[in-house]
Design a protein around this motif. Sequence first.
Motif, PDB file in Angstrom:
ATOM      1  N   GLU A 182       2.041   6.208   2.024  1.00  0.00           N
ATOM      2  CA  GLU A 182       1.140   5.080   2.234  1.00  0.00           C
ATOM      3  C   GLU A 182      -0.268   5.443   1.750  1.00  0.00           C
ATOM      4  OE1 GLU A 182       1.230   3.800   6.255  1.00  0.00           O
ATOM      5  OE2 GLU A 182       3.353   3.220   6.212  1.00  0.00           O
ATOM      6  N   ALA A 210      -4.189   4.082   1.947  1.00  0.00           N
ATOM      7  CA  ALA A 210      -5.122   3.145   2.577  1.00  0.00           C
ATOM      8  C   ALA A 210      -6.058   2.538   1.537  1.00  0.00           C
ATOM      9  CB  ALA A 210      -5.932   3.868   3.656  1.00  0.00           C
ATOM     10  N   GLY A 211      -6.451   1.295   1.743  1.00  0.00           N
ATOM     11  CA  GLY A 211      -7.387   0.644   0.830  1.00  0.00           C
ATOM     12  C   GLY A 211      -6.809   0.390  -0.533  1.00  0.00           C
ATOM     13  N   ARG A 266      -5.329  15.982   3.972  1.00  0.00           N
ATOM     14  CA  ARG A 266      -6.233  14.947   3.489  1.00  0.00           C
ATOM     15  C   ARG A 266      -7.656  15.488   3.472  1.00  0.00           C
ATOM     16  NH1 ARG A 266      -6.231   8.974   4.254  1.00  0.00           N
ATOM     17  NH2 ARG A 266      -4.143   9.343   5.056  1.00  0.00           N
ATOM     18  N   THR A 311      -8.793   3.170  -6.531  1.00  0.00           N
ATOM     19  CA  THR A 311      -9.142   2.055  -5.659  1.00  0.00           C
ATOM     20  C   THR A 311     -10.569   1.616  -6.015  1.00  0.00           C
ATOM     21  OG1 THR A 311     -10.174   3.337  -3.877  1.00  0.00           O
ATOM     22  CG2 THR A 311      -7.760   3.186  -3.876  1.00  0.00           C
ATOM     23  N   GLY A 324       0.811  -1.211   0.000  1.00  0.00           N
ATOM     24  CA  GLY A 324       0.000   0.000   0.000  1.00  0.00           C
ATOM     25  C   GLY A 324       0.843   1.260   0.000  1.00  0.00           C
ATOM     26  N   VAL A 358      -4.184  12.465  -0.553  1.00  0.00           N
ATOM     27  CA  VAL A 358      -3.411  11.779   0.471  1.00  0.00           C
ATOM     28  C   VAL A 358      -2.163  12.598   0.760  1.00  0.00           C
ATOM     29  CG1 VAL A 358      -2.157   9.699   1.077  1.00  0.00           C
ATOM     30  CG2 VAL A 358      -4.270   9.535  -0.238  1.00  0.00           C
TER      31      VAL A 358
END
Length: 307
Positions: free
Chosen positions: A234, A236-237, A275, A257, A223, A301
Amino acid sequence: MRARPKTLASAAGVTVGVIAITTMAFTYEGFPTTKVDLNDGGVWITKSSSLLVGHFNNESTILDGGLRTTSENYDILQAAANVLVVDQSASTVTAVDPARVSLGDSTVIPSSAKVALGAETAAILDEKSGDLWVVPVKGIASFEIEATEPIAELGENSDVTVADDGTVFALSAEKGEVVTVPVDHEGVPGDSSAASVGELDLSERPTITAVGRTPVVFDEAAGVVTTPGGFRTEVAGAKDAVLQQASAETDAVAIATPSALVRVPRRQRAGGDLRRQRRHRGGTRVAAGVHLRRLGRIRDVHPRMPG
């Protein structure tokens, strides 16, 4: 001659003038100008059920040409006027002649090959062995892969992309490094170089893209988005996420994603954690080359920079 001195003098003057002008025409180099490389802005599309490749004229919004392939398992790659047809069933790659709307001679490639295209350059990666070849688009028809040494041996879990200017960036996941292959204006490769991106999680195949002249690696299993310069973020998801295709220079790299389009800024931004989440609305062009279905939201992000 004594009776016509003025007439003879005039004729001699004209002759000398003609010779002088002719000499200047042959020796004068002219003014330097900029050569503009134009294309018609058309888009090549496919209809695999009919084995067709068509040319969509953007200005007139009609299909003004097309050709037929030999199998349903094919795709096309386009960089301006350079168009390649990759036939997975026949393991071939073929250049399209846009002027005649016809296929040229096919070149045999490995059955597990991935082909990438950018500017005047085509990259052919054998995903099974990791062997990489870089070929000028104009030389595709005469290229024989069995008679040509690969420009790099990347190993398993490798990937390749071609930047908008034709520079090839290849990922050797086993070595944890990005191999850069520069090219000239005709797409002929030069000497390659390598830069580390650190250890990668090989439980899933990492992927690579280019944002302008910057290679960006996406480690799906970990990730993480990273670059040879030390940038590391990084996400997420990241399971089943898709990294954007190569694009022009921009301040962020996009990852799709299953539920969102993630924009990862490539530079540290002031003001703490930036974010944020926005609902995605259909028709918004947010990342070239990322195809999304049932898109939920877009979020930025915040990257973590070294130090």
